[in-house]
Design an enzyme around this catalytic site. Structure first.
Site, PDB file in Angstrom:
ATOM      1  N   SER A 268       6.982 -28.433  13.884  1.00  0.00           N
ATOM      2  CA  SER A 268       8.134 -28.116  13.026  1.00  0.00           C
ATOM      3  C   SER A 268       8.237 -26.629  12.660  1.00  0.00           C
ATOM      4  CB  SER A 268       8.128 -28.985  11.765  1.00  0.00           C
ATOM      5  OG  SER A 268       8.255 -30.348  12.123  1.00  0.00           O
TER       6      SER A 268
ATOM      7  N   GLY B  25       7.834 -32.654  15.350  1.00  0.00           N
ATOM      8  CA  GLY B  25       9.164 -33.267  15.428  1.00  0.00           C
ATOM      9  C   GLY B  25       9.594 -33.959  14.144  1.00  0.00           C
TER      10      GLY B  25
ATOM     11  N   HIS C  95      -0.893 -32.686  25.054  1.00  0.00           N
ATOM     12  CA  HIS C  95       0.128 -32.772  24.004  1.00  0.00           C
ATOM     13  C   HIS C  95       0.056 -34.154  23.374  1.00  0.00           C
ATOM     14  CE1 HIS C  95       3.943 -32.908  21.928  1.00  0.00           C
ATOM     15  NE2 HIS C  95       3.945 -31.586  21.987  1.00  0.00           N
TER      16      HIS C  95
ATOM     17  N   GLU D 207      -1.857 -28.605  16.772  1.00  0.00           N
ATOM     18  CA  GLU D 207      -0.605 -29.280  16.437  1.00  0.00           C
ATOM     19  C   GLU D 207      -0.892 -30.601  15.726  1.00  0.00           C
ATOM     20  OE1 GLU D 207       2.740 -27.990  19.219  1.00  0.00           O
ATOM     21  OE2 GLU D 207       1.691 -29.589  20.244  1.00  0.00           O
TER      22      GLU D 207
HETATM   23  P1  PGA Z   1       8.427 -29.477  17.068  1.00  0.00           P
HETATM   24  O1  PGA Z   1       7.531 -29.762  18.371  1.00  0.00           O
HETATM   25  O2  PGA Z   1       8.496 -27.997  16.895  1.00  0.00           O
HETATM   26  O3  PGA Z   1       9.749 -30.096  17.382  1.00  0.00           O
HETATM   27  O4  PGA Z   1       7.734 -30.136  15.917  1.00  0.00           O
HETATM   28  C1  PGA Z   1       6.326 -29.100  18.556  1.00  0.00           C
HETATM   29  C2  PGA Z   1       5.578 -29.644  19.745  1.00  0.00           C
HETATM   30  O5  PGA Z   1       5.763 -30.796  20.122  1.00  0.00           O
HETATM   31  O6  PGA Z   1       4.804 -28.965  20.349  1.00  0.00           O
END
Ligand code: PGA
Length: 250
Positions: A211, A176, A103, A170
């Site tokens: 997001s 986030g 991650h 991602e």
């Molecule tokens: P988010 O996080 O949906 O809050 O952007 C996604 C992630 O960290 O995997």
């Protein structure tokens, strides 16, 4: 089969309320996808794990009961003097099904490609699944180096028999931030990833994370080649997560 993964990170989730809102939504939507259509995974911290796994095991709701629980990280080491870390053996012993590896929030804290690879190996040794995360930062995107960056991450992980069980694209700049990647950007990443997987005879679902919310899930899930999503913020509320799940059907 489609996949929806919740990553609760280090947030406090009211587990009773989450279950209640999730189950209430399912009960009022008879066409909610069945476990054979969408696999639901929650990645949680170990403190929540003990309470939440009990709720799942004793639930009468077949969809809630089928949620699989994963960790958010695993140690690259077997055991020993590694304060604060958790081994794959520990995860397996208590009943988790696998863990996220790579991650970006952990990569930003020092996880190199080598660490991520070693963590993947440790999970494999315990027959646990990995959710392998990759994604470029804004600088890489702007300098048009996305393809080589993603291929480098894929090559560093997929070697010596190690493969992703689930792969989440991602983009770091979308995590986030409330800024989801546009369809074109996701599509181009998905095709880079699928090409690599195909060439290397690896068959694994490809998900998007960054997001994802109730308002953009329809657009995201319609992108060809995507098998689901990994959701952070919007997974903290049981109803929001259920709404997103209801839109992900095979
Ligand atoms: P988010 O996080 O949906 O809050 O952007 C996604 C992630 O960290 O995997």
């Amino acid at each position: 089969m489609k996949y929806l993964i919740a990553n609760w990170k280090m947030n406090s989730v009211n587990l009773d309320l989450w279950e209640q809102k999730f189950v209430d939504f399912i009960n009022s939507h008879k066409d909610f996808p069945q476990p054979s259509e969408v696999k639901l995974i929650v990645c949680l911290n170990l403190y929540d794990y003990f309470v939440f796994s009990k709720k799942i095991n004793t639930s009468k709701n077949p969809i809630f009961k089928n949620i699989s629980l994963y960790a958010q990280d695993v140690s690259q080491h077997e055991e020993g003097a590694f304060t604060g870390q958790i081994s794959s053996k520990f995860l397996a012993n208590i009943g988790l099904k696998g863990s996220i590896v790579g991650h970006s929030e952990l990569r930003e804290n020092g996880d190199s490609e080598t660490n991520v690879y070693k963590k993947g190996l440790k999970l494999k040794e315990e027959k646990l699944s990995n959710i392998f995360c990759i994604g470029e930062d804004l600088e890489t995107l702007k300098s048009l180096n996305k393809k080589s960056f993603l291929l480098n991450q894929l090559k560093a992980f997929c070697k010596n028999g190690l493969e992703p069980d689930l792969l989440a694209y991602e983009p770091i700049w979308a995590i986030g931030t409330g800024i989801e990647a546009d369809s074109e950007n996701i599509s181009s990443a998905v095709s880079i990833i699928l090409n690599f997987l195909h060439k290397n005879k690896i068959n694994c679902p490809v998900l998007y994370g960054g997001s994802v919310s109730t308002s953009n899930i329809d657009e995201i899930i319609s992108i060809p080649g995507l098998d689901g999503c990994l959701v952070g913020n919007s997974s903290l509320d049981g109803e929001q997560f259920a709404i997103i799940a209801s839109k992900i059907k095979s």
